[in-house]
Write a protein that holds these residues in place. Structure first.
Motif, short mmCIF file in Angstrom:
data_model
loop_
_atom_site.label_atom_id
_atom_site.label_comp_id
_atom_site.label_asym_id
_atom_site.label_seq_id
_atom_site.Cartn_x
_atom_site.Cartn_y
_atom_site.Cartn_z
N GLY A 271 -19.20 8.53 -13.88
CA GLY A 271 -17.98 8.61 -14.67
C GLY A 271 -17.23 9.91 -14.53
N ARG A 272 -17.77 10.85 -13.76
CA ARG A 272 -17.13 12.15 -13.61
C ARG A 272 -16.35 12.21 -12.29
N VAL A 273 -15.32 13.03 -12.29
CA VAL A 273 -14.56 13.33 -11.07
C VAL A 273 -15.08 14.64 -10.50
N TYR A 274 -15.47 14.62 -9.24
CA TYR A 274 -16.00 15.81 -8.57
C TYR A 274 -14.96 16.36 -7.59
N LEU A 275 -14.74 17.65 -7.68
CA LEU A 275 -13.79 18.36 -6.81
C LEU A 275 -14.54 19.46 -6.06
N ALA A 276 -14.48 19.42 -4.74
CA ALA A 276 -15.05 20.48 -3.91
C ALA A 276 -13.90 21.23 -3.25
N PHE A 277 -13.97 22.56 -3.24
CA PHE A 277 -12.88 23.33 -2.63
C PHE A 277 -13.37 24.66 -2.08
N ARG A 278 -12.64 25.13 -1.09
CA ARG A 278 -12.91 26.41 -0.44
C ARG A 278 -12.07 27.50 -1.08
N SER A 279 -12.67 28.65 -1.34
CA SER A 279 -11.95 29.82 -1.85
C SER A 279 -12.31 31.01 -0.96
N ALA A 280 -11.28 31.73 -0.47
CA ALA A 280 -11.50 32.79 0.52
C ALA A 280 -10.36 33.81 0.44
N PRO A 281 -10.48 34.93 1.15
CA PRO A 281 -9.41 35.94 1.13
C PRO A 281 -8.10 35.43 1.68
N ASN A 282 -8.13 34.55 2.69
CA ASN A 282 -6.92 33.94 3.23
C ASN A 282 -7.29 32.64 3.92
N HIS A 283 -6.33 32.06 4.59
CA HIS A 283 -6.52 30.76 5.23
C HIS A 283 -7.55 30.81 6.36
N PHE A 284 -7.74 31.99 6.95
CA PHE A 284 -8.51 32.10 8.19
C PHE A 284 -9.99 32.33 7.91
N ALA A 285 -10.80 32.20 8.96
CA ALA A 285 -12.24 32.32 8.83
C ALA A 285 -12.62 33.66 8.20
N SER A 286 -13.60 33.61 7.30
CA SER A 286 -14.02 34.82 6.60
C SER A 286 -15.48 34.71 6.20
N THR A 287 -16.19 35.83 6.27
CA THR A 287 -17.57 35.88 5.80
C THR A 287 -17.65 35.85 4.28
N ASP A 288 -16.52 36.03 3.59
CA ASP A 288 -16.49 36.03 2.13
C ASP A 288 -16.15 34.66 1.55
N THR A 289 -16.09 33.64 2.39
CA THR A 289 -15.74 32.30 1.93
C THR A 289 -16.81 31.75 0.98
N VAL A 290 -16.34 31.08 -0.08
CA VAL A 290 -17.23 30.42 -1.03
C VAL A 290 -16.76 28.97 -1.18
N MET A 291 -17.72 28.04 -1.20
CA MET A 291 -17.43 26.64 -1.45
C MET A 291 -17.93 26.28 -2.84
N TYR A 292 -17.03 25.77 -3.68
CA TYR A 292 -17.37 25.39 -5.04
C TYR A 292 -17.34 23.87 -5.18
N VAL A 293 -18.18 23.37 -6.07
CA VAL A 293 -18.08 21.99 -6.54
C VAL A 293 -18.01 22.03 -8.06
N VAL A 294 -16.94 21.46 -8.61
CA VAL A 294 -16.79 21.36 -10.06
C VAL A 294 -16.59 19.89 -10.41
N SER A 295 -16.86 19.53 -11.66
CA SER A 295 -16.69 18.13 -12.07
C SER A 295 -16.12 18.07 -13.47
N SER A 296 -15.55 16.91 -13.79
CA SER A 296 -14.86 16.74 -15.06
C SER A 296 -14.89 15.28 -15.49
N ALA A 297 -14.95 15.06 -16.79
CA ALA A 297 -14.85 13.70 -17.33
C ALA A 297 -13.40 13.30 -17.56
N ASP A 298 -12.50 14.30 -17.66
CA ASP A 298 -11.10 14.00 -17.98
C ASP A 298 -10.10 14.67 -17.03
#
Length: 422
Positions: free
Chosen positions: A95-122
């Motif tokens: 019943g939850r909506v799952y959102l995965a997204f990339r967060s980084a210093p800019n659009h380009f390849a970076s060693t500081d990139t983090v991938m998050y997964v968050v979810s929500s019922a609403d």
């Protein structure tokens, strides 16, 4: 010489030079465009009017837009960086909506990139379910909800901003007690997974190998369509796994009402059929037998779906009078380089397209609120059968107009739009 003049000079030279390294031209032009003053650039590049809208039998409109990332709706533990772009969204059996997204210093390849997964019922109040950081670039998160399973795929890339170095795909799954398992490499090295979806109650995974050739003149890639029973062991979805060879990369497909298949393929690398994109068909009795026609427009990051008996795609739109990516013409030396340099210096939109039977091509329907660096869409149904919730990313939709390469160096955000099909 101003940055804009440098770019114009590069575009001109790229059409006549005999020996150039593509990445030198691309990175130099990107750096120049990235530094332009938005006001000066906008004054020198007035946007052409959008194409005539051809909505077909069912008019479509955007009825709401809301920013998801960054926002106060996100939970503690999500430390948003400047660029928030690659994403996927799915509604799971819990019943939850799952959102995965990339967060980084800019659009380009970076060693500081983090991938998050968050979810929500609403889709308003979110919970942090996973955070992945491997000290290298992570891209193209793909969520696949299959029965009670929720599988996550993430493409691993390199560490250098202007080097596209695909390493392969990693796999994680939602554990029965909550939380995701650690990322584990799977399948073949260098393979990139572009889209994961369930078709006729069967997992379908569309990706491509040979991604290391994506920004090399004369390179070749293979589009593959796979399936899985356990999420991490792949086999051909059709009679053979390779459905296309040439310049195709990002690909999505949908089945039509008669059981046949239609796909949109980004053809940035180019091949004997040209540059831009391909629209491919396969009969219901042999879904692996793709026959394609070329389009000079480049439908980056395609997401396809059917609604009311019509085939749609959401993909990036190039803001020029004809929207073409392939502008160099037959016989132009370093055609690929000139196409690339011109493309990164243009503004973009995230747009909805429809396949028109009479014209046998994708026609423009509407732009989502977007600008600068934008698109990478995904979508889920809502409680209203006339609506579709589309998640994408964009430079600030209320900010200045930007060429694509400038937007790639500035903040980008993830938005949720609701489309209503009348």
């Amino acid at each position: 010489m101003s940055d804009l003049l440098v770019v114009r000079k590069l575009v001109a030279l790229a059409g006549s030079a005999s020996v150039l390294v593509t990445w030198i031209w691309r990175s130099t032009a990107a750096e120049c465009v990235g530094r332009v003053d938005p006001q000066t650039w906008a004054a020198e590049h007035p946007n052409p009017p959008p194409p005539q809208s051809e909505p077909g039998a069912h008019p479509v409109r955007v009825i709401s837009t809301r920013r998801i990332v960054p926002s106060s709706e996100l939970p503690a533990g999500v430390d948003v960086q400047t660029a928030n772009n690659n994403l996927d969204v799915v509604r799971h059996s819990d019943g939850r909506v799952y959102l995965a997204f990339r967060s980084a210093p800019n659009h380009f390849a970076s060693t500081d990139t983090v991938m998050y997964v968050v979810s929500s019922a609403d889709e308003e109040h979110w919970r942090l379910d996973a955070r992945f950081a491997l000290g290298r670039d992570l891209r193209e998160p793909r969520l696949l909800s299959y029965h009670d399973h929720l599988w996550l795929y993430v493409s691993r890339l390199g560490e250098h901003s202007f080097a596209f170095s695909p390493q392969g795909v990693s796999f994680s799954e939602l554990r029965p007690g909550g939380g995701f398992s650690p990322l584990t490499p799977i399948y073949e090295p260098g393979f990139l997974l572009w889209r994961a979806r369930v078709v006729n109650d069967r997992p379908i995974l569309i990706g491509y190998s040979g991604g290391e050739n994506l920004y090399r003149i004369g390179g070749s890639m293979d589009v593959e369509v796979l399936t899985t029973k356990n999420g991490h062991d792949f086999s051909p979805a059709f009679s053979h796994k390779q459905v296309l060879e040439g310049g195709g990369s990002e690909t999505d497909l949908s089945l039509l009402g008669d059981g046949s298949l239609m796909a949109v393929v980004r053809n940035e690398e180019g091949d004997r059929d040209g540059f831009g994109s391909k629209l491919c068909r396969a009969p219901s009795n042999d879904l692996g037998a793709w026959k394609c026609v070329s389009d000079r427009r480049k439908f980056d990051s395609p997401f396809t779906f059917t609604r009311n008996g019509e085939f749609y795609a959401i993909a990036r739109r190039n803001l020029t009078p004809d929207g073409a990516y392939d502008i160099a013409g037959e016989g132009a030396m370093l055609r690929y380089a000139r196409n690339e340099i011109d493309y990164i210096a243009r503004a973009k939109r995230c747009a909805l397209w429809r396949f028109d039977q009479a014209q046998q091509k994708l026609v423009f329907v509407l732009d989502l609120p977007s600008r600068g660096d934008t698109c990478f869409p995904a979508a889920i149904d809502t409680a209203d059968p006339h609506e579709l919730a589309v998640y994408d990313y964009s430079s600030d939709i209320d900010g200045p107009e930007l060429p694509w390469a400038a937007g790639q160096r500035r903040p980008t955000f993830i938005y949720r739009h609701v489309l209503h099909f009348d």
